[in-house]
Design a protein around this motif. Structure first.
Motif, PDB file in Angstrom:
ATOM      1  N   MET A   1      -0.421  24.917  35.795  1.00  7.25           N
ATOM      2  CA  MET A   1       1.014  25.101  35.552  1.00  7.25           C
ATOM      3  C   MET A   1       1.497  24.137  34.481  1.00  7.25           C
ATOM      4  O   MET A   1       2.244  24.511  33.558  1.00  7.25           O
ATOM      5  CB  MET A   1       1.782  24.862  36.852  1.00  7.25           C
ATOM      6  CG  MET A   1       3.281  25.019  36.728  1.00  7.25           C
ATOM      7  SD  MET A   1       3.779  26.713  36.892  1.00  7.25           S
ATOM      8  CE  MET A   1       3.650  26.921  38.665  1.00  7.25           C
ATOM      9  N   VAL A   2       1.079  22.884  34.569  1.00  9.51           N
ATOM     10  CA  VAL A   2       1.485  21.863  33.614  1.00  9.51           C
ATOM     11  C   VAL A   2       0.960  22.201  32.218  1.00  9.51           C
ATOM     12  O   VAL A   2       1.667  22.060  31.213  1.00  9.51           O
ATOM     13  CB  VAL A   2       0.974  20.479  34.063  1.00  9.51           C
ATOM     14  CG1 VAL A   2       1.318  19.410  33.050  1.00  9.51           C
ATOM     15  CG2 VAL A   2       1.543  20.122  35.435  1.00  9.51           C
ATOM     16  N   SER A   3      -0.279  22.656  32.160  1.00  6.03           N
ATOM     17  CA  SER A   3      -0.922  22.910  30.872  1.00  6.03           C
ATOM     18  C   SER A   3      -0.373  24.136  30.154  1.00  6.03           C
ATOM     19  O   SER A   3      -0.294  24.159  28.926  1.00  6.03           O
ATOM     20  CB  SER A   3      -2.440  23.078  31.072  1.00  6.03           C
ATOM     21  OG  SER A   3      -3.001  21.926  31.655  1.00  6.03           O
ATOM     22  N   SER A   4       0.012  25.157  30.908  1.00  4.90           N
ATOM     23  CA  SER A   4       0.366  26.438  30.291  1.00  4.90           C
ATOM     24  C   SER A   4       1.843  26.597  29.989  1.00  4.90           C
ATOM     25  O   SER A   4       2.230  27.482  29.221  1.00  4.90           O
ATOM     26  CB  SER A   4      -0.085  27.589  31.199  1.00  4.90           C
ATOM     27  OG  SER A   4       0.630  27.580  32.428  1.00  4.90           O
ATOM     28  N   ALA A   5       2.703  25.766  30.574  1.00  4.21           N
ATOM     29  CA  ALA A   5       4.150  25.939  30.415  1.00  4.21           C
ATOM     30  C   ALA A   5       4.611  25.580  29.007  1.00  4.21           C
ATOM     31  O   ALA A   5       4.072  24.674  28.366  1.00  4.21           O
ATOM     32  CB  ALA A   5       4.886  25.077  31.430  1.00  4.21           C
ATOM     33  N   GLU A   6       5.637  26.290  28.545  1.00  7.85           N
ATOM     34  CA  GLU A   6       6.263  25.912  27.281  1.00  7.85           C
ATOM     35  C   GLU A   6       6.903  24.528  27.402  1.00  7.85           C
ATOM     36  O   GLU A   6       6.774  23.690  26.513  1.00  7.85           O
ATOM     37  CB  GLU A   6       7.314  26.950  26.882  1.00  7.85           C
ATOM     38  CG  GLU A   6       6.739  28.319  26.561  1.00  7.85           C
ATOM     39  CD  GLU A   6       7.818  29.330  26.254  1.00  7.85           C
ATOM     40  OE1 GLU A   6       8.877  28.941  25.700  1.00  7.85           O
ATOM     41  OE2 GLU A   6       7.628  30.522  26.566  1.00  7.85           O
ATOM     42  N   ILE A   7       7.596  24.297  28.511  1.00  9.40           N
ATOM     43  CA  ILE A   7       8.172  22.991  28.832  1.00  9.40           C
ATOM     44  C   ILE A   7       7.639  22.596  30.196  1.00  9.40           C
ATOM     45  O   ILE A   7       7.822  23.330  31.171  1.00  9.40           O
ATOM     46  CB  ILE A   7       9.714  23.033  28.862  1.00  9.40           C
ATOM     47  CG1 ILE A   7      10.267  23.489  27.518  1.00  9.40           C
ATOM     48  CG2 ILE A   7      10.287  21.671  29.255  1.00  9.40           C
ATOM     49  CD1 ILE A   7      11.758  23.809  27.547  1.00  9.40           C
ATOM     50  N   ALA A   8       6.979  21.460  30.293  1.00 15.08           N
ATOM     51  CA  ALA A   8       6.440  20.994  31.569  1.00 15.08           C
ATOM     52  C   ALA A   8       7.356  19.937  32.161  1.00 15.08           C
ATOM     53  O   ALA A   8       7.776  19.006  31.472  1.00 15.08           O
ATOM     54  CB  ALA A   8       5.041  20.411  31.379  1.00 15.08           C
TER      55      ALA A   8
ATOM     56  N   ARG B   1      -0.533  15.834  29.634  1.00 15.52           N
ATOM     57  CA  ARG B   1       0.418  16.716  28.948  1.00 15.52           C
ATOM     58  C   ARG B   1       1.044  15.994  27.759  1.00 15.52           C
ATOM     59  O   ARG B   1       1.183  16.568  26.671  1.00 15.52           O
ATOM     60  CB  ARG B   1       1.503  17.172  29.936  1.00 15.52           C
ATOM     61  CG  ARG B   1       2.652  17.961  29.304  1.00 15.52           C
ATOM     62  CD  ARG B   1       2.242  19.358  28.852  1.00 15.52           C
ATOM     63  NE  ARG B   1       3.333  20.032  28.185  1.00 15.52           N
ATOM     64  CZ  ARG B   1       3.494  21.349  28.094  1.00 15.52           C
ATOM     65  NH1 ARG B   1       2.594  22.145  28.635  1.00 15.52           N
ATOM     66  NH2 ARG B   1       4.518  21.867  27.466  1.00 15.52           N
ATOM     67  N   ALA B   2       1.443  14.753  27.938  1.00 20.78           N
ATOM     68  CA  ALA B   2       2.045  13.986  26.844  1.00 20.78           C
ATOM     69  C   ALA B   2       1.070  13.861  25.676  1.00 20.78           C
ATOM     70  O   ALA B   2       1.463  13.966  24.500  1.00 20.78           O
ATOM     71  CB  ALA B   2       2.462  12.605  27.340  1.00 20.78           C
ATOM     72  N   ALA B   3      -0.204  13.670  25.985  1.00 19.85           N
ATOM     73  CA  ALA B   3      -1.209  13.531  24.932  1.00 19.85           C
ATOM     74  C   ALA B   3      -1.371  14.817  24.125  1.00 19.85           C
ATOM     75  O   ALA B   3      -1.791  14.782  22.962  1.00 19.85           O
ATOM     76  CB  ALA B   3      -2.546  13.122  25.538  1.00 19.85           C
ATOM     77  N   SER B   4      -1.013  15.955  24.725  1.00 17.59           N
ATOM     78  CA  SER B   4      -1.122  17.232  24.019  1.00 17.59           C
ATOM     79  C   SER B   4      -0.033  17.408  22.974  1.00 17.59           C
ATOM     80  O   SER B   4      -0.123  18.281  22.105  1.00 17.59           O
ATOM     81  CB  SER B   4      -1.057  18.399  25.017  1.00 17.59           C
ATOM     82  OG  SER B   4       0.283  18.601  25.481  1.00 17.59           O
ATOM     83  N   GLY B   5       1.025  16.605  23.075  1.00 12.59           N
ATOM     84  CA  GLY B   5       2.134  16.707  22.138  1.00 12.59           C
ATOM     85  C   GLY B   5       3.125  17.806  22.441  1.00 12.59           C
ATOM     86  O   GLY B   5       4.101  17.994  21.704  1.00 12.59           O
ATOM     87  N   ARG B   6       2.922  18.521  23.535  1.00 13.35           N
ATOM     88  CA  ARG B   6       3.837  19.606  23.901  1.00 13.35           C
ATOM     89  C   ARG B   6       4.966  19.072  24.773  1.00 13.35           C
ATOM     90  O   ARG B   6       4.828  18.006  25.391  1.00 13.35           O
ATOM     91  CB  ARG B   6       3.067  20.715  24.612  1.00 13.35           C
ATOM     92  CG  ARG B   6       1.925  21.279  23.767  1.00 13.35           C
ATOM     93  CD  ARG B   6       1.201  22.376  24.491  1.00 13.35           C
ATOM     94  NE  ARG B   6       2.068  23.539  24.656  1.00 13.35           N
ATOM     95  CZ  ARG B   6       1.899  24.456  25.619  1.00 13.35           C
ATOM     96  NH1 ARG B   6       0.925  24.310  26.512  1.00 13.35           N
ATOM     97  NH2 ARG B   6       2.711  25.485  25.693  1.00 13.35           N
ATOM     98  N   PRO B   7       6.111  19.780  24.845  1.00 13.27           N
ATOM     99  CA  PRO B   7       7.299  19.257  25.544  1.00 13.27           C
ATOM    100  C   PRO B   7       7.029  18.893  27.001  1.00 13.27           C
ATOM    101  O   PRO B   7       6.424  19.664  27.747  1.00 13.27           O
ATOM    102  CB  PRO B   7       8.299  20.408  25.442  1.00 13.27           C
ATOM    103  CG  PRO B   7       7.894  21.148  24.212  1.00 13.27           C
ATOM    104  CD  PRO B   7       6.397  21.063  24.165  1.00 13.27           C
ATOM    105  N   LEU B   8       7.474  17.705  27.383  1.00 11.20           N
ATOM    106  CA  LEU B   8       7.291  17.168  28.731  1.00 11.20           C
ATOM    107  C   LEU B   8       8.552  16.468  29.172  1.00 11.20           C
ATOM    108  O   LEU B   8       9.146  15.690  28.409  1.00 11.20           O
ATOM    109  CB  LEU B   8       6.121  16.179  28.750  1.00 11.20           C
ATOM    110  CG  LEU B   8       5.993  15.287  29.995  1.00 11.20           C
ATOM    111  CD1 LEU B   8       5.572  16.113  31.200  1.00 11.20           C
ATOM    112  CD2 LEU B   8       5.004  14.147  29.742  1.00 11.20           C
TER     113      LEU B   8
END
Length: 476
Positions: free
Chosen positions: A211-218, A234-241
């Motif tokens: 769930m954390v990995s696939s969401a547009e916003i986690a 998740r933060a290391a991926s650079g995607r919204p958290l």
């Protein structure tokens, strides 16, 4: 209903004809699929057949004809051993998916940008799901709520950019949803649970992390170490958290700050953006959101609703009008300063812990069919208990725990009606000022005296409402 058109004119197998299975069969048929349905229980097969659903003995079927196999989430996929249908599907090279996967495939086809909020975690999923749906609805949004709570996902209205779906997801459902990609994905917390179905705690956590990995916003709780590690990845991926906490201040994210105010605890929800904190809501006086556990739930709900464009004022107003979930810290009403709380859904010590931290001077009704460990883990909260009332099969075990501790007065009530009468009598006779609670939080399964926790909670509600002088809560 959301008709599943992605399998139109194709054959699919379906196993499990409970509530979600029937909803899935209906949705597939409405979308033009040819469904071969089966269940190990004859009564379930008969019920489906009465609706016109084709019953096909999957033990004898040619699995090579099926485009997909839809498995009910309650049926073992991997542990303690795969259900026999899983082996047949894998042998035939047929994909194994669930109803939420069908929903997401239909969303991709109909409205890829339709907003979807998915919530998972060991504890707090249901309250957070219901709270988000309530806040969105009170702000005028078209909301559909379901999944692991209430309504099966395919019984909801179809995805649309003008409609928000709020879906509670268990690990069983996530494991059957390879296309999971919510707009907002919420991971609340992680403690050992359902290990009989997942094998190890690490496997259980890995499913949640999808769930954390696939969401547009986690949106991720950071009050336990496994979830904190998910947030770091998740933060290391650079995607919204958005990090959330019900226990500690955060440098960025949403957290609960709990302070004393004239002898009562105020829980303020604080949002921190660009290192600038601001109070966005106050839970003081909202009975349906009392307790530190609800602080994390409210933080998650704020983060999700803000991400979907609601204003601070709209979210705060939704919190104030939230009625709460039945049987989960449900405030039924009062007699004078005595508040009556229905927490029948607390079927183990971990759940009851949340209630025991929410009050002082508790007249505690507990018991039923005990879980492993009983109430040993609750000893540090015994100081909050004015008196305990034991019911059901666990009475001897729990009496032994209280005798060993020596700090809790108790009586063996045996049945719920006797316990309610005694607890109300003693609470009303308690001297002093300030709120005190008669709390049903059994820390046990209900099966010794009631078919489920809902029936137990309904019985408690009826008994309380019959007490002289009882005034129901405006939300009950």
């Amino acid at each position: 209903m959301t008709p599943v058109t992605v399998f139109a004119r194709r054959k699919v197998a379906l196993f499990g004809l409970g509530g979600s299975g029937l909803a899935t069969a209906r949705a597939l048929i409405a979308g033009g699929a040819e469904v071969a349905a089966w269940d190990d229980k004859p009564e379930s097969r008969d019920k489906a057949a009465a609706e016109g659903i084709a019953i096909v003995d999957l033990t004898q079927a040619d699995w090579g004809q099926f485009a997909s196999f839809i498995l009910a989430p309650g049926v073992p996929l991997t542990h303690p051993q795969p259900h026999w249908t899983v082996g047949k599907a894998k042998a035939a090279g047929v994909e194994i998916i669930g109803d939420i996967e069908l929903f997401f495939r239909e969303r991709t086809k109909l409205a890829p940008k339709a907003p979807v909020v998915c919530i998972t975690g060991t504890n707090g999923k249901s309250t957070t799901t219901a709270l988000i749906a309530h806040v969105l609805g009170s702000a005028g949004r078209d909301v559909q709520m379901g999944g692991n709570i209430g309504t099966a996902v395919l019984a909801l209205e179809p995805p649309s950019e003008a409609r928000v779906h709020v879906i509670e997801c268990s690990t069983f459902q996530i494991d059957l949803t390879p296309s999971l990609q919510p707009t907002v994905g919420i991971q609340m917390n992680l403690t050992p649970d359902h290990l009989d179905r997942h094998g190890t705690f690490e496997a259980y956590g890995a499913i949640k992390e999808r769930m954390v990995s696939s969401a547009e916003i986690a949106v991720v709780g950071v009050d336990d170490e496994p979830s904190k590690q998910m947030a770091r990845r998740r933060a290391a991926s650079g995607r919204p958290l958005v990090k959330i906490s019900g226990e500690q201040p955060l440098d960025e994210g949403v957290f609960a700050g709990i302070t004393a105010n004239q002898g009562k605890l105020d829980t303020r929800i604080v949002e921190v953006r660009d290192s600038r904190p601001r109070v966005v809501a106050n839970l003081a006086g909202i009975g349906s959101l009392r307790g530190s556990h609800n602080a994390q739930n409210a933080a998650a709900a704020f983060a999700a609703c803000a991400a979907l464009g609601l204003s601070v004022e709209e979210i705060a107003a939704g919190f104030k009008s939230y009625p709460g979930l039945a049987h989960r810290m449900e405030e039924l009403g009062r007699i004078g300063r005595v508040v009556f709380i229905n927490d029948s859904k607390a079927t183990n010590a971990d759940s009851t812990e949340k209630a025991l931290t929410s009050f002082r001077d508790i007249f505690w009704i507990l018991g039923g069919k005990a879980k492993e460990g009983g109430i040993e883990s609750l000893r540090r909260y015994f100081r909050n208990i004015a008196k305990a009332y034991l019911i059901g099969a666990a009475s001897d075990e729990f009496a032994g725990t209280f005798d060993e501790d020596g700090s809790v007065a108790y009586e063996r009530s045996g049945t719920l009606d006797v316990a309610v009468a005694a607890a109300a009598r003693d609470a009303l006779a308690q001297p002093g000022e300030g709120e005190i609670a008669v709390l049903l939080s059994p820390a046990c399964a209900s099966y010794d005296q009631f078919p489920n926790f809902e029936v137990r909670g309904d019985r408690f509600r009826a008994l309380v409402k019959a007490l002289p002088g009882f005034e129901p809560s405006s939300k009950s």
